[in-house]
Design a protein around this motif. Structure first.
Motif, mmCIF file in Angstrom:
data_model
loop_
_atom_site.group_PDB
_atom_site.id
_atom_site.type_symbol
_atom_site.label_atom_id
_atom_site.label_comp_id
_atom_site.label_asym_id
_atom_site.label_seq_id
_atom_site.Cartn_x
_atom_site.Cartn_y
_atom_site.Cartn_z
ATOM 1 N N GLU A 1 0.847 -1.351 -0.003
ATOM 2 C CA GLU A 1 -0.068 0.132 -0.098
ATOM 3 C C GLU A 1 0.772 1.454 -0.038
ATOM 4 O O GLU A 1 0.498 2.156 -0.572
ATOM 5 N N GLU B 1 5.024 11.945 -10.945
ATOM 6 C CA GLU B 1 4.576 10.817 -10.519
ATOM 7 C C GLU B 1 3.918 10.276 -11.708
ATOM 8 O O GLU B 1 3.335 9.010 -11.850
ATOM 9 N N HIS C 1 1.961 2.561 -3.514
ATOM 10 C CA HIS C 1 0.971 3.060 -4.593
ATOM 11 C C HIS C 1 -0.131 3.817 -4.186
ATOM 12 O O HIS C 1 -0.659 3.733 -2.953
ATOM 13 N N ARG C 2 -0.737 4.608 -4.956
ATOM 14 C CA ARG C 2 -1.906 5.376 -4.586
ATOM 15 C C ARG C 2 -2.995 4.568 -4.942
ATOM 16 O O ARG C 2 -3.186 3.601 -5.488
ATOM 17 N N ASN C 3 -4.020 4.589 -3.877
ATOM 18 C CA ASN C 3 -5.321 4.144 -3.931
ATOM 19 C C ASN C 3 -5.554 2.447 -4.594
ATOM 20 O O ASN C 3 -5.886 2.021 -5.622
ATOM 21 N N SER D 1 2.510 6.332 -11.018
ATOM 22 C CA SER D 1 0.916 6.143 -11.446
ATOM 23 C C SER D 1 0.970 6.022 -12.931
ATOM 24 O O SER D 1 1.381 6.969 -13.574
ATOM 25 N N GLN E 1 -1.545 14.800 -8.690
ATOM 26 C CA GLN E 1 -0.542 14.185 -8.771
ATOM 27 C C GLN E 1 0.671 15.071 -8.902
ATOM 28 O O GLN E 1 0.570 15.833 -10.368
ATOM 29 N N LEU F 1 5.778 8.179 -5.349
ATOM 30 C CA LEU F 1 5.149 7.302 -5.865
ATOM 31 C C LEU F 1 4.925 7.486 -7.475
ATOM 32 O O LEU F 1 5.523 8.617 -7.883
#
Length: 434
Positions: A70, A207, A73-75, A179, A203, A177
């Motif tokens: 967790e 990222e 990474h986001r979400n 994404s 973001q 992070l």
């Protein structure tokens, strides 16, 4: 002999970071394991195994997965849910799933990918669309970079920074992070294979990672050449980038467009001139037509015109290998830069032992097919400290930017890391021979 140009190299090396990861779809073979059509697929079997877990065991397993991933990474739970939705075909024999089961199934069909584990190179620079709060004489910029990870798959990543009045460069800290974007346009619903992508506005730009999303790009999005394209009065800024899509077997040129580096549109280029690498768009129309520099024969540089931004045919050879440092082949190093004296085109040449170097040519402002002058000797060539890396003896750039009386030139070293240099325009022009 031409006069030597002073190139001020900075010591601002951008290096690949294997700790930066994104999650990518993992899809095991979904065909029956033998010729029996009643056999379950591997995906079905994985789902069966998850469903066979006792509820408490499933909860503990999901908690363990979150504890391990967790913070990287986001979400993450939402990502697991989205992946589970994509794998609905694996759910066909099943009916009801608990939220924990769906999230676990999504996790089983993902894997982490270290997108810049191997290299961070071939940079391109443009002014940032937001210049608010920038000190007088300075400029905020966006830097795009080609990132390479496992399997030599290339993706597009970004950095931001500030250029001081004297040309000094500072890079903002990179986000912890990373994404990938949301795909807004279904691939199957786009007859020209165009794709729309978007990131969350909250973001940081570093990222945002544009990873291959179409079959034509499956093995890489390579060497994006960004340019701020001059639009009609009162229209919002448009940034365009030509890049090479590589499927693992074939290449083609494609176009990326954005106004804010949050939402992007990717569109294949068509026509005979688009089946090659290294196309670079002029920053404005010339006599009402789009113009491009490209290489169609693995050796020479061509000027190409088009009435359609997405279709490119024909072309006129304007630069051929002339000096020893470029005898093997030439290529462009980004979009032409407009000066009072003409269009400054950065070029690369390949010489003995496939040593890459960067030079320049000056093209006529009204008729770019006329070459006014060019580099007899390279502006930037590999120094002794820049010769070792993934591909030895290479310096390369996908685009510089004018800042006052300077050219800000980000460049890659040995297809591994990236650095910056500055060149005074007046000195550069003095080195070019007619």
């Amino acid at each position: 002999m031409s006069k030597a140009v002073v190139v001020n190299r900075q010591t601002l090396f951008l290096r690949p970071d294997s700790s930066r990861v994104v999650v990518r779809p993992f899809k095991p073979a979904t065909e029956p394991r033998d010729l029996n059509p009643t056999d379950k697929t591997r995906a079905n079997l994985i789902v069966d195994r998850v469903l066979a877990l006792e509820p408490q065991a499933a909860d503990l397993l999901l908690a363990d997965v979150l504890e391990n991933f967790e913070g990287r990474h986001r979400n993450l739970l939402a990502t697991f849910e989205a992946r589970a939705k994509e794998m609905e075909e694996a759910f066909a024999p099943h009916t009801v799933f608990s939220p924990t089961q769906r999230q676990l199934i999504g996790a089983y069909f993902l894997n982490e990918y270290s997108f810049e584990a191997s290299a961070l190179f071939n940079p391109s620079i443009v002014a940032h669309p937001d210049q608010s709060g920038v000190p007088e004489g300075s400029r905020r910029f966006v830097l795009s970079l080609r990132a390479v990870g496992e399997g030599h798959v290339s993706s597009l990543t970004f950095r931001t920074g500030l250029i001081a009045p004297d040309g000094g460069v500072e890079i903002e800290p990179t986000a912890r992070l990373a994404s990938t974007p949301t795909i807004q346009t279904p691939l199957s619903g786009s007859p020209d294979e165009s794709v729309e992508l978007s990131f969350s506005a909250d973001q940081h730009i570093s990222e945002r990672v544009i990873f291959p999303v179409t079959p034509a790009q499956s093995n890489g999005i390579e060497d994006a050449r960004f340019v701020e394209f001059e639009t009609e009065e009162n229209e919002e800024k448009t940034f365009c980038a030509t890049y090479t899509a590589y499927s693992g077997k074939a290449i083609r040129s494609e176009l990326l467009q954005t106004s804010d580096f949050i939402s992007f549109k990717m569109t294949p280029l068509t026509g005979t001139a688009a089946m090659n690498k290294g196309m670079a768009l002029f920053p404005r129309k010339i006599d009402g037509r789009y113009a491009m520099i490209g290489r169609q024969d693995n050796e020479n540089l061509y000027l190409i015109y088009s009435d359609d931004l997405h279709e490119w045919n024909g072309g006129q050879a304007i630069l051929r290998p002339k000096f020893p440092w470029e005898f093997v082949q030439m290529g462009n190093c980004g979009s032409p830069i407009e000066l009072d004296e003409g269009w400054l085109l950065l070029t690369h040449g390949v010489g003995p032992v496939r040593r890459y170097a960067i030079g320049a040519a000056l093209l006529d402002k009204k008729d770019p097919s006329k070459v006014l002058a060019r580099s007899r000797d390279p502006l930037v060539r590999p120094e002794k400290s820049e010769r070792e890396g993934y591909v030895p003896n290479v310096v390369y750039t996908c685009g510089g930017m004018r800042h006052g009386e300077l050219i800000i030139l980000p460049y890659a070293v040995c297809d591994t890391v990236s650095n910056f240099s500055t060149i005074r325009i007046s000195e550069l022009l003095q080195t070019l021979d007619g």
